[in-house]
Design a protein around this motif. Structure first.
Motif, PDB file in Angstrom:
ATOM      1  N   TRP A 189       0.816  -1.206   0.000  1.00 62.70           N
ATOM      2  CA  TRP A 189       0.000   0.000   0.000  1.00 62.70           C
ATOM      3  C   TRP A 189       0.856   1.265   0.000  1.00 62.70           C
ATOM      4  O   TRP A 189       0.518   2.255  -0.662  1.00 62.70           O
ATOM      5  CB  TRP A 189      -0.939   0.004   1.211  1.00 62.70           C
ATOM      6  N   ILE A 190       1.970   1.240   0.729  1.00 55.70           N
ATOM      7  CA  ILE A 190       2.866   2.402   0.755  1.00 55.70           C
ATOM      8  C   ILE A 190       3.476   2.635  -0.626  1.00 55.70           C
ATOM      9  O   ILE A 190       3.526   3.766  -1.123  1.00 55.70           O
ATOM     10  CB  ILE A 190       3.960   2.214   1.817  1.00 55.70           C
ATOM     11  N   ALA A 191       3.941   1.547  -1.256  1.00 51.41           N
ATOM     12  CA  ALA A 191       4.524   1.674  -2.590  1.00 51.41           C
ATOM     13  C   ALA A 191       3.495   2.174  -3.593  1.00 51.41           C
ATOM     14  O   ALA A 191       3.797   2.988  -4.478  1.00 51.41           O
ATOM     15  CB  ALA A 191       5.093   0.326  -3.043  1.00 51.41           C
ATOM     16  N   LEU A 192       2.256   1.703  -3.450  1.00 51.11           N
ATOM     17  CA  LEU A 192       1.189   2.135  -4.353  1.00 51.11           C
ATOM     18  C   LEU A 192       0.930   3.636  -4.212  1.00 51.11           C
ATOM     19  O   LEU A 192       0.724   4.350  -5.207  1.00 51.11           O
ATOM     20  CB  LEU A 192      -0.091   1.354  -4.046  1.00 51.11           C
ATOM     21  N   ALA A 193       0.982   4.123  -2.975  1.00 48.55           N
ATOM     22  CA  ALA A 193       0.770   5.555  -2.733  1.00 48.55           C
ATOM     23  C   ALA A 193       1.901   6.384  -3.342  1.00 48.55           C
ATOM     24  O   ALA A 193       1.660   7.433  -3.957  1.00 48.55           O
ATOM     25  CB  ALA A 193       0.672   5.816  -1.228  1.00 48.55           C
ATOM     26  N   TYR A 194       3.137   5.918  -3.187  1.00 51.18           N
ATOM     27  CA  TYR A 194       4.267   6.639  -3.787  1.00 51.18           C
ATOM     28  C   TYR A 194       4.185   6.631  -5.310  1.00 51.18           C
ATOM     29  O   TYR A 194       4.526   7.621  -5.968  1.00 51.18           O
ATOM     30  CB  TYR A 194       5.593   6.029  -3.334  1.00 51.18           C
ATOM     31  N   LEU A 195       3.737   5.514  -5.882  1.00 47.68           N
ATOM     32  CA  LEU A 195       3.566   5.451  -7.331  1.00 47.68           C
ATOM     33  C   LEU A 195       2.513   6.451  -7.802  1.00 47.68           C
ATOM     34  O   LEU A 195       2.676   7.097  -8.846  1.00 47.68           O
ATOM     35  CB  LEU A 195       3.158   4.035  -7.752  1.00 47.68           C
ATOM     36  N   LEU A 196       1.449   6.595  -7.032  1.00 48.73           N
ATOM     37  CA  LEU A 196       0.397   7.547  -7.374  1.00 48.73           C
ATOM     38  C   LEU A 196       0.954   8.972  -7.407  1.00 48.73           C
ATOM     39  O   LEU A 196       0.673   9.742  -8.330  1.00 48.73           O
ATOM     40  CB  LEU A 196      -0.746   7.442  -6.365  1.00 48.73           C
ATOM     41  N   VAL A 197       1.752   9.308  -6.398  1.00 48.61           N
ATOM     42  CA  VAL A 197       2.357  10.641  -6.350  1.00 48.61           C
ATOM     43  C   VAL A 197       3.308  10.839  -7.530  1.00 48.61           C
ATOM     44  O   VAL A 197       3.289  11.882  -8.194  1.00 48.61           O
ATOM     45  CB  VAL A 197       3.109  10.848  -5.020  1.00 48.61           C
ATOM     46  N   SER A 198       4.136   9.839  -7.808  1.00 54.36           N
ATOM     47  CA  SER A 198       5.105   9.945  -8.901  1.00 54.36           C
ATOM     48  C   SER A 198       4.422  10.117 -10.244  1.00 54.36           C
ATOM     49  O   SER A 198       4.833  10.951 -11.063  1.00 54.36           O
ATOM     50  CB  SER A 198       6.006   8.703  -8.921  1.00 54.36           C
ATOM     51  N   PHE A 199       3.366   9.331 -10.491  1.00 58.27           N
ATOM     52  CA  PHE A 199       2.654   9.436 -11.758  1.00 58.27           C
ATOM     53  C   PHE A 199       1.974  10.805 -11.896  1.00 58.27           C
ATOM     54  O   PHE A 199       1.897  11.365 -12.992  1.00 58.27           O
ATOM     55  CB  PHE A 199       1.610   8.325 -11.879  1.00 58.27           C
ATOM     56  N   THR A 200       1.481  11.333 -10.771  1.00 61.39           N
ATOM     57  CA  THR A 200       0.833  12.645 -10.807  1.00 61.39           C
ATOM     58  C   THR A 200       1.835  13.738 -11.153  1.00 61.39           C
ATOM     59  O   THR A 200       1.567  14.600 -12.007  1.00 61.39           O
ATOM     60  CB  THR A 200       0.171  12.950  -9.453  1.00 61.39           C
ATOM     61  N   VAL A 201       2.984  13.722 -10.503  1.00 62.88           N
ATOM     62  CA  VAL A 201       4.029  14.719 -10.797  1.00 62.88           C
ATOM     63  C   VAL A 201       4.490  14.594 -12.245  1.00 62.88           C
ATOM     64  O   VAL A 201       4.660  15.594 -12.952  1.00 62.88           O
ATOM     65  CB  VAL A 201       5.221  14.546  -9.833  1.00 62.88           C
ATOM     66  N   SER A 202       4.676  13.356 -12.703  1.00 59.17           N
ATOM     67  CA  SER A 202       5.100  13.130 -14.081  1.00 59.17           C
ATOM     68  C   SER A 202       4.070  13.671 -15.067  1.00 59.17           C
ATOM     69  O   SER A 202       4.427  14.278 -16.083  1.00 59.17           O
ATOM     70  CB  SER A 202       5.317  11.630 -14.309  1.00 59.17           C
ATOM     71  N   ALA A 203       2.792  13.463 -14.767  1.00 58.03           N
ATOM     72  CA  ALA A 203       1.732  13.948 -15.652  1.00 58.03           C
ATOM     73  C   ALA A 203       1.716  15.470 -15.718  1.00 58.03           C
ATOM     74  O   ALA A 203       1.514  16.052 -16.787  1.00 58.03           O
ATOM     75  CB  ALA A 203       0.377  13.425 -15.173  1.00 58.03           C
ATOM     76  N   VAL A 204       1.935  16.116 -14.568  1.00 61.60           N
ATOM     77  CA  VAL A 204       1.978  17.584 -14.533  1.00 61.60           C
ATOM     78  C   VAL A 204       3.101  18.109 -15.422  1.00 61.60           C
ATOM     79  O   VAL A 204       2.915  19.058 -16.197  1.00 61.60           O
ATOM     80  CB  VAL A 204       2.151  18.084 -13.085  1.00 61.60           C
ATOM     81  N   PHE A 205       4.270  17.491 -15.341  1.00 59.62           N
ATOM     82  CA  PHE A 205       5.394  17.941 -16.157  1.00 59.62           C
ATOM     83  C   PHE A 205       5.164  17.660 -17.638  1.00 59.62           C
ATOM     84  O   PHE A 205       5.608  18.431 -18.502  1.00 59.62           O
ATOM     85  CB  PHE A 205       6.695  17.302 -15.674  1.00 59.62           C
ATOM     86  N   ARG A 206       4.489  16.567 -17.961  1.00 63.65           N
ATOM     87  CA  ARG A 206       4.179  16.292 -19.366  1.00 63.65           C
ATOM     88  C   ARG A 206       3.258  17.372 -19.938  1.00 63.65           C
ATOM     89  O   ARG A 206       3.417  17.811 -21.080  1.00 63.65           O
ATOM     90  CB  ARG A 206       3.535  14.915 -19.523  1.00 63.65           C
ATOM     91  N   VAL A 207       2.286  17.796 -19.136  1.00 57.88           N
ATOM     92  CA  VAL A 207       1.399  18.875 -19.567  1.00 57.88           C
ATOM     93  C   VAL A 207       2.185  20.165 -19.779  1.00 57.88           C
ATOM     94  O   VAL A 207       1.985  20.880 -20.772  1.00 57.88           O
ATOM     95  CB  VAL A 207       0.274  19.094 -18.527  1.00 57.88           C
ATOM     96  N   LEU A 208       3.092  20.473 -18.844  1.00 55.11           N
ATOM     97  CA  LEU A 208       3.915  21.681 -18.976  1.00 55.11           C
ATOM     98  C   LEU A 208       4.775  21.626 -20.238  1.00 55.11           C
ATOM     99  O   LEU A 208       4.921  22.630 -20.950  1.00 55.11           O
ATOM    100  CB  LEU A 208       4.806  21.841 -17.747  1.00 55.11           C
ATOM    101  N   GLU A 209       5.348  20.459 -20.511  1.00 53.94           N
ATOM    102  CA  GLU A 209       6.177  20.311 -21.709  1.00 53.94           C
ATOM    103  C   GLU A 209       5.363  20.573 -22.965  1.00 53.94           C
ATOM    104  O   GLU A 209       5.825  21.247 -23.898  1.00 53.94           O
ATOM    105  CB  GLU A 209       6.789  18.910 -21.753  1.00 53.94           C
ATOM    106  N   LYS A 210       4.145  20.057 -23.020  1.00 52.33           N
ATOM    107  CA  LYS A 210       3.302  20.266 -24.196  1.00 52.33           C
ATOM    108  C   LYS A 210       2.915  21.730 -24.333  1.00 52.33           C
ATOM    109  O   LYS A 210       2.911  22.302 -25.433  1.00 52.33           O
ATOM    110  CB  LYS A 210       2.042  19.401 -24.090  1.00 52.33           C
ATOM    111  N   GLN A 211       2.584  22.360 -23.214  1.00 53.09           N
ATOM    112  CA  GLN A 211       2.184  23.769 -23.259  1.00 53.09           C
ATOM    113  C   GLN A 211       3.331  24.653 -23.728  1.00 53.09           C
ATOM    114  O   GLN A 211       3.151  25.539 -24.561  1.00 53.09           O
ATOM    115  CB  GLN A 211       1.709  24.225 -21.865  1.00 53.09           C
ATOM    116  N   LEU A 212       4.512  24.421 -23.206  1.00 50.63           N
ATOM    117  CA  LEU A 212       5.665  25.230 -23.590  1.00 50.63           C
ATOM    118  C   LEU A 212       6.112  24.926 -25.002  1.00 50.63           C
ATOM    119  O   LEU A 212       6.626  25.787 -25.712  1.00 50.63           O
ATOM    120  CB  LEU A 212       6.813  25.009 -22.607  1.00 50.63           C
TER     121      LEU A 212
END
Length: 216
Positions: A189-212
């Protein structure tokens, strides 16, 4: 696998998860600000500032994060600096992560053609104005991929804070161990929570890359 739904465990886990998010977000903000200032120092025409920026990066990039936590949590109180454990954790994570942010930003600054800075100076713009309005906006586009790696790692690095009385996500495993739950299930469960955070941060940066990328 359903330990989160027994005996109020979800509340404990949820609190730890939110604490990790809060600790990571605040540390990321301060690390970004600190890294920006240090990067400006590294490319500054003032030798003292360049030496300070270089020294900070050399020290904090090569110091283990756990050792840095020990220094902040145990050394600062001896200097009559008394703050909460959460604040000490933010200080340690920000100082450590800021050094990496600095180097990523500096590498981005070096990709901007020198002629643009020279053109800005010919128009009467000073170093700070040239850096802030001409160089950094262009450098930011090229450093998003490596910067995302730094901020994806930050929540995982925050797990060190659990050993210094900060009730974050990873520290919840101690409470679950005391209740006799299987360690494999707890870490799942702890690893799953960290994966959720990592995927969220990664998704935010992907959006920023596309916008820029569109902005170019």
């Amino acid at each position: 696998m359903g330990i989160l739904f027994e005996d109020g465990n979800f509340s404990l886990f949820y609190h730890g998860f939110l604490q990790t998010i809060e600790l990571s977000a605040i540390s990321a903000l301060f690390a970004l600000l600190l890294g920006g200032v240090l990067a400006a120092f590294r490319v500054s025409p003032v030798p003292v500032l360049r030496a300070f920026g270089t020294g900070w990066v050399m020290v904090f990039r090569n110091t283990p994060l756990t050792l840095l936590f020990f220094g902040v949590v145990f050394a600062l109180p001896r200097l009559d600096v008394h703050l909460s454990s959460f604040t000490f954790a933010v200080m340690a994570l920000s100082a450590y992560t800021g050094a990496f942010v600095c180097e990523v930003l500096r590498s981005g600054i070096n990709t901007v053609p020198l002629g643009q800075a020279e053109a800005a100076r010919s128009l009467g713009m000073g170093f700070g104005q040239t850096l802030g309005t001409i160089v950094l906006p262009q450098a930011a586009r090229s450093v998003l991929p490596p910067m995302s790696s730094i901020f994806i790692a930050l929540p995982r690095n925050s797990a060190v804070a659990g050993a210094f009385n900060v009730p974050e996500l990873f520290s919840t495993q101690k409470a679950f161990d005391e209740k006799g739950y299987p360690i494999f299930v707890t870490f799942f469960w702890i690893a799953l929570a960290y994966l959720l955070v990592s995927f969220t941060v990664s998704a935010v940066f992907r959006v920023l890359e596309k916008q820029l990328a569109v902005a170019r």
